[in-house]
Design a protein around this motif. Sequence first.
Motif, PDB file in Angstrom:
ATOM      1  N   ALA A   4      -2.390   3.744  -3.679  1.00  0.00           N
ATOM      2  CA  ALA A   4      -2.762   4.713  -2.654  1.00  0.00           C
ATOM      3  C   ALA A   4      -4.145   4.420  -2.076  1.00  0.00           C
ATOM      4  O   ALA A   4      -4.493   4.932  -0.997  1.00  0.00           O
ATOM      5  CB  ALA A   4      -2.716   6.127  -3.224  1.00  0.00           C
ATOM      6  N   THR A   5      -4.954   3.631  -2.769  1.00  0.00           N
ATOM      7  CA  THR A   5      -6.287   3.271  -2.261  1.00  0.00           C
ATOM      8  C   THR A   5      -6.286   1.924  -1.543  1.00  0.00           C
ATOM      9  O   THR A   5      -7.297   1.548  -0.945  1.00  0.00           O
ATOM     10  CB  THR A   5      -7.309   3.218  -3.410  1.00  0.00           C
ATOM     11  N   ARG A   6      -5.179   1.189  -1.609  1.00  0.00           N
ATOM     12  CA  ARG A   6      -5.142  -0.119  -0.966  1.00  0.00           C
ATOM     13  C   ARG A   6      -5.036   0.009   0.550  1.00  0.00           C
ATOM     14  O   ARG A   6      -4.438   0.940   1.069  1.00  0.00           O
ATOM     15  CB  ARG A   6      -3.937  -0.932  -1.461  1.00  0.00           C
ATOM     16  N   GLN A   7      -5.595  -0.965   1.228  1.00  0.00           N
ATOM     17  CA  GLN A   7      -5.412  -1.047   2.662  1.00  0.00           C
ATOM     18  C   GLN A   7      -4.106  -1.781   2.969  1.00  0.00           C
ATOM     19  O   GLN A   7      -3.713  -2.685   2.232  1.00  0.00           O
ATOM     20  CB  GLN A   7      -6.565  -1.817   3.310  1.00  0.00           C
ATOM     21  N   VAL A   8      -3.453  -1.376   4.048  1.00  0.00           N
ATOM     22  CA  VAL A   8      -2.332  -2.175   4.535  1.00  0.00           C
ATOM     23  C   VAL A   8      -2.918  -3.522   4.948  1.00  0.00           C
ATOM     24  O   VAL A   8      -3.937  -3.580   5.646  1.00  0.00           O
ATOM     25  CB  VAL A   8      -1.636  -1.480   5.717  1.00  0.00           C
ATOM     26  N   PRO A   9      -2.355  -4.644   4.491  1.00  0.00           N
ATOM     27  CA  PRO A   9      -2.962  -5.963   4.712  1.00  0.00           C
ATOM     28  C   PRO A   9      -3.260  -6.260   6.179  1.00  0.00           C
ATOM     29  O   PRO A   9      -2.527  -5.833   7.084  1.00  0.00           O
ATOM     30  CB  PRO A   9      -1.902  -6.927   4.162  1.00  0.00           C
ATOM     31  N   TRP A  67      -0.522   3.026 -11.471  1.00  0.00           N
ATOM     32  CA  TRP A  67      -0.181   2.074 -10.406  1.00  0.00           C
ATOM     33  C   TRP A  67      -0.210   2.774  -9.060  1.00  0.00           C
ATOM     34  O   TRP A  67      -0.738   2.254  -8.074  1.00  0.00           O
ATOM     35  CB  TRP A  67       1.209   1.477 -10.637  1.00  0.00           C
ATOM     36  N   LEU A  68       0.339   3.983  -8.990  1.00  0.00           N
ATOM     37  CA  LEU A  68       0.380   4.719  -7.733  1.00  0.00           C
ATOM     38  C   LEU A  68      -1.021   5.059  -7.250  1.00  0.00           C
ATOM     39  O   LEU A  68      -1.326   4.954  -6.053  1.00  0.00           O
ATOM     40  CB  LEU A  68       1.212   5.988  -7.896  1.00  0.00           C
ATOM     41  N   ALA A  69      -1.891   5.456  -8.181  1.00  0.00           N
ATOM     42  CA  ALA A  69      -3.265   5.783  -7.803  1.00  0.00           C
ATOM     43  C   ALA A  69      -3.956   4.580  -7.189  1.00  0.00           C
ATOM     44  O   ALA A  69      -4.704   4.692  -6.205  1.00  0.00           O
ATOM     45  CB  ALA A  69      -4.038   6.271  -9.027  1.00  0.00           C
ATOM     46  N   ALA A  92       0.846  -1.192   0.000  1.00  0.00           N
ATOM     47  CA  ALA A  92       0.000   0.000   0.000  1.00  0.00           C
ATOM     48  C   ALA A  92       0.885   1.247   0.000  1.00  0.00           C
ATOM     49  O   ALA A  92       1.931   1.273   0.650  1.00  0.00           O
ATOM     50  CB  ALA A  92      -0.914   0.008   1.217  1.00  0.00           C
ATOM     51  N   ALA A  93       0.460   2.283  -0.726  1.00  0.00           N
ATOM     52  CA  ALA A  93       1.206   3.540  -0.772  1.00  0.00           C
ATOM     53  C   ALA A  93       0.569   4.515   0.213  1.00  0.00           C
ATOM     54  O   ALA A  93      -0.578   4.934   0.033  1.00  0.00           O
ATOM     55  CB  ALA A  93       1.192   4.119  -2.188  1.00  0.00           C
ATOM     56  N   LEU A  94       1.293   4.872   1.275  1.00  0.00           N
ATOM     57  CA  LEU A  94       0.773   5.738   2.323  1.00  0.00           C
ATOM     58  C   LEU A  94       1.283   7.155   2.124  1.00  0.00           C
ATOM     59  O   LEU A  94       2.480   7.373   1.925  1.00  0.00           O
ATOM     60  CB  LEU A  94       1.204   5.219   3.701  1.00  0.00           C
ATOM     61  N   HIS A  95       0.373   8.114   2.209  1.00  0.00           N
ATOM     62  CA  HIS A  95       0.729   9.507   1.958  1.00  0.00           C
ATOM     63  C   HIS A  95       1.640  10.040   3.060  1.00  0.00           C
ATOM     64  O   HIS A  95       1.435   9.778   4.249  1.00  0.00           O
ATOM     65  CB  HIS A  95      -0.535  10.364   1.874  1.00  0.00           C
ATOM     66  N   ILE A  96       2.659  10.805   2.650  1.00  0.00           N
ATOM     67  CA  ILE A  96       3.580  11.455   3.581  1.00  0.00           C
ATOM     68  C   ILE A  96       3.257  12.941   3.580  1.00  0.00           C
ATOM     69  O   ILE A  96       3.318  13.597   2.536  1.00  0.00           O
ATOM     70  CB  ILE A  96       5.046  11.249   3.161  1.00  0.00           C
ATOM     71  N   SER A  97       2.926  13.504   4.735  1.00  0.00           N
ATOM     72  CA  SER A  97       2.605  14.929   4.793  1.00  0.00           C
ATOM     73  C   SER A  97       3.876  15.751   4.610  1.00  0.00           C
ATOM     74  O   SER A  97       4.994  15.251   4.766  1.00  0.00           O
ATOM     75  CB  SER A  97       1.958  15.267   6.137  1.00  0.00           C
ATOM     76  N   GLY A  98       3.687  17.048   4.302  1.00  0.00           N
ATOM     77  CA  GLY A  98       4.839  17.920   4.109  1.00  0.00           C
ATOM     78  C   GLY A  98       5.716  17.998   5.345  1.00  0.00           C
ATOM     79  O   GLY A  98       6.950  18.002   5.253  1.00  0.00           O
ATOM     80  N   ALA A  99       5.092  18.068   6.520  1.00  0.00           N
ATOM     81  CA  ALA A  99       5.862  18.160   7.758  1.00  0.00           C
ATOM     82  C   ALA A  99       6.653  16.880   8.015  1.00  0.00           C
ATOM     83  O   ALA A  99       7.800  16.912   8.466  1.00  0.00           O
ATOM     84  CB  ALA A  99       4.922  18.443   8.932  1.00  0.00           C
ATOM     85  N   GLY A 101      -8.864  -4.674   8.581  1.00  0.00           N
ATOM     86  CA  GLY A 101      -9.856  -4.067   7.707  1.00  0.00           C
ATOM     87  C   GLY A 101      -9.675  -2.578   7.543  1.00  0.00           C
ATOM     88  O   GLY A 101     -10.662  -1.833   7.469  1.00  0.00           O
ATOM     89  N   GLY A 102      -8.419  -2.110   7.480  1.00  0.00           N
ATOM     90  CA  GLY A 102      -8.144  -0.697   7.290  1.00  0.00           C
ATOM     91  C   GLY A 102      -8.049   0.095   8.575  1.00  0.00           C
ATOM     92  O   GLY A 102      -7.676   1.276   8.548  1.00  0.00           O
ATOM     93  N   VAL A 103      -8.372  -0.517   9.719  1.00  0.00           N
ATOM     94  CA  VAL A 103      -8.297   0.151  11.012  1.00  0.00           C
ATOM     95  C   VAL A 103      -7.005  -0.246  11.712  1.00  0.00           C
ATOM     96  O   VAL A 103      -6.634  -1.425  11.738  1.00  0.00           O
ATOM     97  CB  VAL A 103      -9.503  -0.218  11.908  1.00  0.00           C
ATOM     98  N   ALA A 104      -6.321   0.740  12.284  1.00  0.00           N
ATOM     99  CA  ALA A 104      -5.136   0.458  13.094  1.00  0.00           C
ATOM    100  C   ALA A 104      -5.609   0.261  14.531  1.00  0.00           C
ATOM    101  O   ALA A 104      -6.046   1.210  15.193  1.00  0.00           O
ATOM    102  CB  ALA A 104      -4.138   1.596  13.002  1.00  0.00           C
ATOM    103  N   VAL A 105      -5.555  -0.986  14.997  1.00  0.00           N
ATOM    104  CA  VAL A 105      -6.076  -1.340  16.318  1.00  0.00           C
ATOM    105  C   VAL A 105      -4.911  -1.379  17.317  1.00  0.00           C
ATOM    106  O   VAL A 105      -3.965  -2.154  17.132  1.00  0.00           O
ATOM    107  CB  VAL A 105      -6.778  -2.715  16.292  1.00  0.00           C
ATOM    108  N   PRO A 106      -4.969  -0.564  18.383  1.00  0.00           N
ATOM    109  CA  PRO A 106      -3.866  -0.562  19.349  1.00  0.00           C
ATOM    110  C   PRO A 106      -3.792  -1.898  20.097  1.00  0.00           C
ATOM    111  O   PRO A 106      -4.813  -2.541  20.371  1.00  0.00           O
ATOM    112  CB  PRO A 106      -4.222   0.592  20.291  1.00  0.00           C
TER     113      PRO A 106
END
Length: 422
Positions: A305-310, A300-302, A274-281, A330-335
């Motif tokens: 960028a929509t894929r979920q991290v497995p 390919w990048l587009a 998955a391609a995760l966006h990097i903010s400017g900061a 399922g796309g949620v980062a569970v602590p």
Amino acid sequence: MRSAARKKSALATAATAATALLALAAPLLASTPASAASLATWDKVAQCEASGNWQIINPTGQYFGGLQISMSTWRAYGGTQYADRADHATKQQQILIGEKILAGQGQGAWPNCGPKYNLGADHANPYPDAPTYPAPSSLANGTLVKSPNGPDVRVMIAGAGVPVAGSDVAPDKYDLGKVVVIDPNAFNGLPSAPPAGTVVHDQAGGANRYVIIDGAALPISASDWTEDGYNLRADYGLPTAWLQAAAQRTVSTGRVVMDQTGNDPSRYVVVNGAALHISGAEWTANGYNQQALMGVPTDWLASAATRQVPNGSIVQEVSGADSTVYVMAGGVAVPLTNVDFIGFGYDKRPLLGTPGQWLASAAAKAAPANGTMVKSLNDPTVWEIVNGKKRGMAGSEFGAGKRSFDDVVGVGSAFIAKFPTA
């Protein structure tokens, strides 16, 4: 090799060095050097230079092997066809390169030991029966190569040796009668994938084009072919079987990418496909600006960028500012608590760094995607998430042709408790 050759190398101009390298191309393939020495004489020189230790490194860290050959001289005389430096090569390989140095510079290349043992006056071939091999770097793209020690065949593409399967020979029209035998160490040291950015197609034919990134073949769409400028690059044919496998691979986790056109200023980091966006900061604060930035096909990048991290990926903020560890479901980062982290065996999985803003967004999502299966550590029930609710699943729903327990994500009981029962 405490030699005049070193002084000469340090004083030579760039133009002289380039001319010398060109002049070396022909001698590298010669079967008998213009000047030579017997094996016994080379052994004496090695005893003098390195106490007979063919894997030694000089205390200064500048000279290597039994003949104490510097890195620059080793490279200039073709030593890298055997190993990255002299002490990593065999005794025979070091002597073969020593023969070329002797032919090019004379015994003065070893000023203390060469004249002492009349190195330049020996004129005997140390390995009269030893075969000589061409350097892989001298071979044209598309050349088939093999080692004398095995049947495996590779095809030279942009400096790499891409494996050729038996099933590739006929459809890819490879002529096994034209296979070039190269040194076994050089053969084994060939990269199996072309360099990142190499444009390729199936040698057997077809209109599809790909770009190689970290050994993965990313498809280039018809619109990207010209808009991204791939049509201006060399296009190499690759063995069918290898290319098909490469098309199933993912770009390495941690690879920083951008749109090949350069029209999109956004930057992304690849995590498990998955391609995760990097903010400017985060671009500078998290050190992404210090990594190599690779252009990838726009389409390919587009999609990436929509894929979920497995599901089941273990992630953490890359900066280390937040020590919380999460599991993707399922796309949620569970602590995860430490008990769940160890209890589910997540401590045996790689911990993947992600941009902080992306991770905060993933942790804030209300519910996993429909169909996500979760369970807690001390409850045997497997729950399926559907429209923000949980449904207890029966054992009969699992098995051949049905759902798989391998797809169930272990999470904390508090996370499951948030969802009402369907």
